[in-house]
Design a protein around this motif. Sequence first.
Motif, PDB file in Angstrom:
ATOM      1  N   THR A 168      58.672  35.585  12.435  1.00  0.00           N
ATOM      2  CA  THR A 168      57.340  36.187  12.359  1.00  0.00           C
ATOM      3  C   THR A 168      56.810  36.397  13.770  1.00  0.00           C
ATOM      4  OG1 THR A 168      56.929  35.032  10.271  1.00  0.00           O
ATOM      5  CG2 THR A 168      54.996  35.848  11.467  1.00  0.00           C
ATOM      6  N   THR A 169      56.119  37.510  13.965  1.00  0.00           N
ATOM      7  CA  THR A 169      55.550  37.814  15.278  1.00  0.00           C
ATOM      8  C   THR A 169      54.682  36.662  15.761  1.00  0.00           C
ATOM      9  OG1 THR A 169      55.572  40.189  14.818  1.00  0.00           O
ATOM     10  CG2 THR A 169      54.088  39.422  16.552  1.00  0.00           C
ATOM     11  N   PHE A 170      54.895  36.266  17.009  1.00  0.00           N
ATOM     12  CA  PHE A 170      54.185  35.122  17.583  1.00  0.00           C
ATOM     13  C   PHE A 170      53.711  35.527  18.975  1.00  0.00           C
ATOM     14  CE2 PHE A 170      54.162  30.832  19.643  1.00  0.00           C
ATOM     15  CZ  PHE A 170      53.244  30.225  18.795  1.00  0.00           C
ATOM     16  N   GLY A 171      52.571  36.196  19.021  1.00  0.00           N
ATOM     17  CA  GLY A 171      52.091  36.699  20.301  1.00  0.00           C
ATOM     18  C   GLY A 171      52.917  37.883  20.748  1.00  0.00           C
ATOM     19  N   TYR A 172      52.924  38.160  22.028  1.00  0.00           N
ATOM     20  CA  TYR A 172      53.679  39.284  22.563  1.00  0.00           C
ATOM     21  C   TYR A 172      55.123  38.891  22.847  1.00  0.00           C
ATOM     22  CZ  TYR A 172      49.085  41.407  23.339  1.00  0.00           C
ATOM     23  OH  TYR A 172      47.830  41.926  23.170  1.00  0.00           O
ATOM     24  N   ASN A 173      56.067  39.764  22.473  1.00  0.00           N
ATOM     25  CA  ASN A 173      57.482  39.607  22.820  1.00  0.00           C
ATOM     26  C   ASN A 173      58.089  38.290  22.357  1.00  0.00           C
ATOM     27  OD1 ASN A 173      56.224  40.913  25.807  1.00  0.00           O
ATOM     28  ND2 ASN A 173      57.421  42.139  24.381  1.00  0.00           N
ATOM     29  N   VAL A 200      65.756  34.880  16.991  1.00  0.00           N
ATOM     30  CA  VAL A 200      65.646  34.461  18.388  1.00  0.00           C
ATOM     31  C   VAL A 200      65.518  35.668  19.320  1.00  0.00           C
ATOM     32  CG1 VAL A 200      66.888  32.318  17.996  1.00  0.00           C
ATOM     33  CG2 VAL A 200      68.168  34.341  18.719  1.00  0.00           C
ATOM     34  N   GLN A 201      65.308  36.826  18.725  1.00  0.00           N
ATOM     35  CA  GLN A 201      65.070  38.031  19.518  1.00  0.00           C
ATOM     36  C   GLN A 201      63.706  37.940  20.194  1.00  0.00           C
ATOM     37  OE1 GLN A 201      64.166  41.845  17.465  1.00  0.00           O
ATOM     38  NE2 GLN A 201      66.134  42.541  18.285  1.00  0.00           N
ATOM     39  N   LEU A 202      63.603  38.540  21.372  1.00  0.00           N
ATOM     40  CA  LEU A 202      62.324  38.681  22.070  1.00  0.00           C
ATOM     41  C   LEU A 202      62.016  40.169  22.094  1.00  0.00           C
ATOM     42  CD1 LEU A 202      62.973  36.208  25.046  1.00  0.00           C
ATOM     43  CD2 LEU A 202      61.819  35.740  22.876  1.00  0.00           C
ATOM     44  N   PRO A 203      61.297  40.681  21.085  1.00  0.00           N
ATOM     45  CA  PRO A 203      61.101  42.132  20.948  1.00  0.00           C
ATOM     46  C   PRO A 203      60.428  42.747  22.177  1.00  0.00           C
ATOM     47  CG  PRO A 203      60.461  40.992  18.945  1.00  0.00           C
ATOM     48  CD  PRO A 203      60.671  39.934  19.984  1.00  0.00           C
ATOM     49  N   GLY A 204      61.081  43.731  22.751  1.00  0.00           N
ATOM     50  CA  GLY A 204      60.541  44.375  23.938  1.00  0.00           C
ATOM     51  C   GLY A 204      60.507  43.499  25.162  1.00  0.00           C
ATOM     52  N   GLY A 205      61.155  42.326  25.071  1.00  0.00           N
ATOM     53  CA  GLY A 205      61.073  41.355  26.159  1.00  0.00           C
ATOM     54  C   GLY A 205      61.807  41.758  27.419  1.00  0.00           C
ATOM     55  N   GLY A 206      62.635  42.803  27.315  1.00  0.00           N
ATOM     56  CA  GLY A 206      63.357  43.276  28.491  1.00  0.00           C
ATOM     57  C   GLY A 206      62.775  44.542  29.072  1.00  0.00           C
ATOM     58  N   GLY A 207      61.523  44.834  28.726  1.00  0.00           N
ATOM     59  CA  GLY A 207      60.880  46.039  29.222  1.00  0.00           C
ATOM     60  C   GLY A 207      61.242  47.248  28.370  1.00  0.00           C
ATOM     61  N   ASP A 208      62.377  47.904  28.675  1.00  0.00           N
ATOM     62  CA  ASP A 208      62.806  49.049  27.884  1.00  0.00           C
ATOM     63  C   ASP A 208      63.819  48.648  26.814  1.00  0.00           C
ATOM     64  OD1 ASP A 208      64.956  48.484  29.505  1.00  0.00           O
ATOM     65  OD2 ASP A 208      65.358  50.568  30.054  1.00  0.00           O
ATOM     66  N   ARG A 209      63.932  47.365  26.568  1.00  0.00           N
ATOM     67  CA  ARG A 209      64.849  46.858  25.552  1.00  0.00           C
ATOM     68  C   ARG A 209      64.379  45.467  25.116  1.00  0.00           C
ATOM     69  NH1 ARG A 209      69.870  47.107  29.353  1.00  0.00           N
ATOM     70  NH2 ARG A 209      68.541  48.826  30.064  1.00  0.00           N
ATOM     71  N   SER A 210      64.898  45.022  23.966  1.00  0.00           N
ATOM     72  CA  SER A 210      64.591  43.665  23.520  1.00  0.00           C
ATOM     73  C   SER A 210      65.494  42.677  24.237  1.00  0.00           C
ATOM     74  CB  SER A 210      64.783  43.533  22.004  1.00  0.00           C
ATOM     75  OG  SER A 210      63.793  44.277  21.318  1.00  0.00           O
ATOM     76  N   SER A 211      64.981  41.485  24.412  1.00  0.00           N
ATOM     77  CA  SER A 211      65.774  40.399  24.977  1.00  0.00           C
ATOM     78  C   SER A 211      66.026  39.385  23.861  1.00  0.00           C
ATOM     79  CB  SER A 211      65.031  39.769  26.157  1.00  0.00           C
ATOM     80  OG  SER A 211      65.835  38.790  26.785  1.00  0.00           O
ATOM     81  N   GLY A 212      66.520  38.215  24.217  1.00  0.00           N
ATOM     82  CA  GLY A 212      66.787  37.224  23.192  1.00  0.00           C
ATOM     83  C   GLY A 212      67.235  35.901  23.788  1.00  0.00           C
ATOM     84  N   GLN A 213      67.280  34.898  22.921  1.00  0.00           N
ATOM     85  CA  GLN A 213      67.682  33.551  23.337  1.00  0.00           C
ATOM     86  C   GLN A 213      68.776  33.057  22.397  1.00  0.00           C
ATOM     87  OE1 GLN A 213      63.598  32.007  22.991  1.00  0.00           O
ATOM     88  NE2 GLN A 213      63.624  31.633  25.204  1.00  0.00           N
ATOM     89  N   ARG A 214      69.992  33.573  22.606  1.00  0.00           N
ATOM     90  CA  ARG A 214      71.073  33.291  21.667  1.00  0.00           C
ATOM     91  C   ARG A 214      71.404  31.807  21.556  1.00  0.00           C
ATOM     92  NH1 ARG A 214      74.891  35.345  25.790  1.00  0.00           N
ATOM     93  NH2 ARG A 214      74.499  37.437  25.004  1.00  0.00           N
ATOM     94  N   GLU A 215      71.051  31.023  22.591  1.00  0.00           N
ATOM     95  CA  GLU A 215      71.387  29.602  22.540  1.00  0.00           C
ATOM     96  C   GLU A 215      70.668  28.876  21.411  1.00  0.00           C
ATOM     97  OE1 GLU A 215      68.052  29.941  25.709  1.00  0.00           O
ATOM     98  OE2 GLU A 215      69.681  31.160  24.894  1.00  0.00           O
ATOM     99  N   PHE A 216      69.568  29.473  20.921  1.00  0.00           N
ATOM    100  CA  PHE A 216      68.818  28.822  19.843  1.00  0.00           C
ATOM    101  C   PHE A 216      69.229  29.306  18.450  1.00  0.00           C
ATOM    102  CE2 PHE A 216      65.615  28.600  23.381  1.00  0.00           C
ATOM    103  CZ  PHE A 216      65.794  27.250  23.619  1.00  0.00           C
ATOM    104  N   ALA A 217      70.036  30.354  18.361  1.00  0.00           N
ATOM    105  CA  ALA A 217      70.439  30.863  17.047  1.00  0.00           C
ATOM    106  C   ALA A 217      71.187  29.816  16.221  1.00  0.00           C
ATOM    107  CB  ALA A 217      71.266  32.131  17.203  1.00  0.00           C
ATOM    108  N   PRO A 218      72.154  29.081  16.787  1.00  0.00           N
ATOM    109  CA  PRO A 218      72.811  28.040  15.984  1.00  0.00           C
ATOM    110  C   PRO A 218      71.858  26.938  15.537  1.00  0.00           C
ATOM    111  CG  PRO A 218      74.158  28.605  17.892  1.00  0.00           C
ATOM    112  CD  PRO A 218      72.818  29.251  18.101  1.00  0.00           C
ATOM    113  N   VAL A 219      70.888  26.633  16.367  1.00  0.00           N
ATOM    114  CA  VAL A 219      69.906  25.596  16.021  1.00  0.00           C
ATOM    115  C   VAL A 219      69.119  26.017  14.777  1.00  0.00           C
ATOM    116  CG1 VAL A 219      67.873  24.320  16.805  1.00  0.00           C
ATOM    117  CG2 VAL A 219      69.699  24.881  18.422  1.00  0.00           C
TER     118      VAL A 219
END
Length: 270
Positions: A168-173, A200-219
């Motif tokens: 669920t959206t949690f603030g920006y990005n 664990v995606q960070l929507p728009g977190g890379g400016g012109d693309r989404s970023s993410g934190q794959r290390e937390f996906a298994p968690v």
Amino acid sequence: MHNAAAIWKTLATPSRLALIAGPCVIENERLCFQIAASLKKTCARLGIAFVFKASYDKANRTSARSFRGPGAEAGLAILDRVRREVGVPVLTDVHTVEETRLAAEAVDILQIPAFLCRQTDLIEAAARTGRILNLKKGQFLSPNEMGQVVEKARNAGARRVLVTERGTTFGYNNLVADMRAIPILRRFKCPVIFDATHSVQLPGGGGDRSSGQREFAPVLARAAVAAGADGVFIETHPRPDKALSDGPNMIPLADMPALLRALVRIFEAR
């Protein structure tokens, strides 16, 4: 076409973990075959019900310059070959009413993307194809609100429906995964899938693309299975850092066997 009833029976079996997995987008046919064959082998060994997933068109990319995929005609032809030659059920997402008919001829499960989960015409058209539906919860919806989405699909004739939680959206990005969503979504009498990599995606977190934190996906995947999820949705790639879409939140293909073994142990211990 695989037998829909048989696929559904496998996915909806309470004693068996389900996995929907594959690359975010179809980059080429060879990649799809490599990932599908690898995951099929691992899942067969672990007793997991496996569905291969890939998108032929990423219609919601952050930037107009982002790679979208091969398009419907070429992409669906690749997915149909994966389904027939690798011998696995296949899922893809659809974005328009017109696409539902085309995709239904090539795949076993139609997915309604999270951003489009309130598009009534799209849901009804997908339901009328008779295919299994995977309804992804919008980032902007509470788990309870997904009851209306499920009702739309069922009223349109869908009898085999999966519901997928994806954060669920949690603030920006940023997104947050609330594990209370799993038992809430189960109230709708549908198998509940947890999307570990998009959560664990960070929507728009890379400016012109989404970023993410794959290390937390298994968690999050382990937590969701412990919380009662019937299956997990994971995007994976042999070299995520080279992937053309969603690389920062995808799990390396080489890491999948160990993760799936852990998830099966948790599933069996519930």
